[in-house]
Design a protein around this motif. Structure first.
Motif, PDB file in Angstrom:
ATOM      1  N   THR A  43     112.698  38.516 -48.020  1.00 17.37           N
ATOM      2  CA  THR A  43     111.688  39.566 -47.884  1.00 17.37           C
ATOM      3  C   THR A  43     110.404  39.011 -47.285  1.00 17.37           C
ATOM      4  O   THR A  43     109.763  39.657 -46.443  1.00 17.37           O
ATOM      5  N   THR A  44     110.034  37.804 -47.678  1.00 22.34           N
ATOM      6  CA  THR A  44     108.847  37.163 -47.100  1.00 22.34           C
ATOM      7  C   THR A  44     108.981  37.043 -45.588  1.00 22.34           C
ATOM      8  O   THR A  44     108.027  37.279 -44.840  1.00 22.34           O
ATOM      9  N   LEU A  45     110.175  36.691 -45.120  1.00 27.56           N
ATOM     10  CA  LEU A  45     110.415  36.574 -43.681  1.00 27.56           C
ATOM     11  C   LEU A  45     110.161  37.903 -42.979  1.00 27.56           C
ATOM     12  O   LEU A  45     109.464  37.954 -41.957  1.00 27.56           O
ATOM     13  N   LEU A  46     110.716  38.994 -43.508  1.00 31.25           N
ATOM     14  CA  LEU A  46     110.521  40.302 -42.878  1.00 31.25           C
ATOM     15  C   LEU A  46     109.051  40.713 -42.892  1.00 31.25           C
ATOM     16  O   LEU A  46     108.537  41.251 -41.903  1.00 31.25           O
ATOM     17  N   LEU A  47     108.378  40.497 -44.018  1.00 35.69           N
ATOM     18  CA  LEU A  47     106.963  40.871 -44.105  1.00 35.69           C
ATOM     19  C   LEU A  47     106.108  40.064 -43.137  1.00 35.69           C
ATOM     20  O   LEU A  47     105.153  40.588 -42.544  1.00 35.69           O
TER      21      LEU A  47
END
Length: 253
Positions: free
Chosen positions: A44-48
């Protein structure tokens, strides 16, 4: 094919905790890329970070041939980079139609927007019947369809989906993955974060596995799907991930 989205050596930290360590990822035009990994791996950190919702300490993000590392989130959306977040995040006090219209807030072609909403209702008759009903009354699967419909009204060139099957019934999981494949057949590039490893690998062209914020494995999804040792090492090797009866996705379109 050329990369429409490219992430190079991305590092993200929350205070003293580094969530991503030099992660690189690319999505070719017209393909589905899945990002896999255990909880806390950094998916999720990657997408954000790609959306600009959180800042990167280092690294670069290129979209459609331009460096967007310094762009704000709304600028990335306007260029065609759109995220359906984990948990759907529909506004439950608004109606189905009001939620859909939020996806078109940057557009001025109102007739085209109306036509596209009509197409969404045709695709999902349940939403059509409840278009003036508050989204709070919808099931999780129906809310996910609203979230994806809202994203599509932003006319994405790359659609990023964060755990789209989370908490859904098996029926709606199948509907979500059918929709993912349908959108991809129409030319949409998709970056898919998903805990349902078997389903994700069955629709994706390529896969990247994150472990503790680092890229552990990256390559052809079919090869990864058939490598039990990798599945067991990084993804738990569950029965779902190793089900021989899951449909295989062709390696070329």
């Amino acid at each position: 094919m050329t990369a429409i989205l490219s992430v190079s050596e991305l590092t993200v930290a929350y205070g003293r905790v580094t969530a991503l360590h030099g992660v690189s990822l690319s999505a070719e035009e017209g393909e589905i890329v899945t990002v896999l990994g255990a909880n806390g791996a950094g998916k999720t950190t990657l997408l954000l970070a790609i959306m600009g919702a959180i800042s990167a300490a280092r690294g670069a993000i290129s979209f459609r041939g331009a460096d967007i590392s310094g762009s704000r989130t709304h600028q990335r959306v306007a260029q065609g980079l759109v995220l359906v977040p984990e948990g759907r995040q529909v506004l439950v006090s608004l109606t189905v139609e009001e939620n859909l219209l939020l996806g078109a807030h940057l557009r001025r072609d109102r007739q085209a927007v109306s036509d596209e909403i009509a197409a969404i209702y045709e695709r999902f008759p349940n939403l059509a019947q409840r278009r003036h009903t508050a989204a709070a009354s919808l099931s999780g699967g129906e809310q996910q369809m609203v979230a994806i419909g809202r994203a599509m009204l932003a006319r994405p060139r790359v659609l990023m989906l964060d755990e789209p099957s989370l908490g859904l019934s098996p029926l709606f999981v199948s509907k979500v993955f059918d929709l993912i494949e349908e959108m991809n057949r129409r030319g949409l590039t998709i970056v898919l974060v998903e805990q349902n490893t078997g389903k994700a690998l069955s629709v994706a062209h390529s896969a990247t596995v994150l472990e503790l914020g680092k890229v552990a494995v990256s390559g052809n999804s079919e090869a990864l799907r058939n490598d039990r040792r990798l599945l067991e090492a990084y993804l738990g090797g569950t029965a779902e991930t190793s089900d021989e009866h899951l449909p295989m996705r062709a390696s070329s379109q």
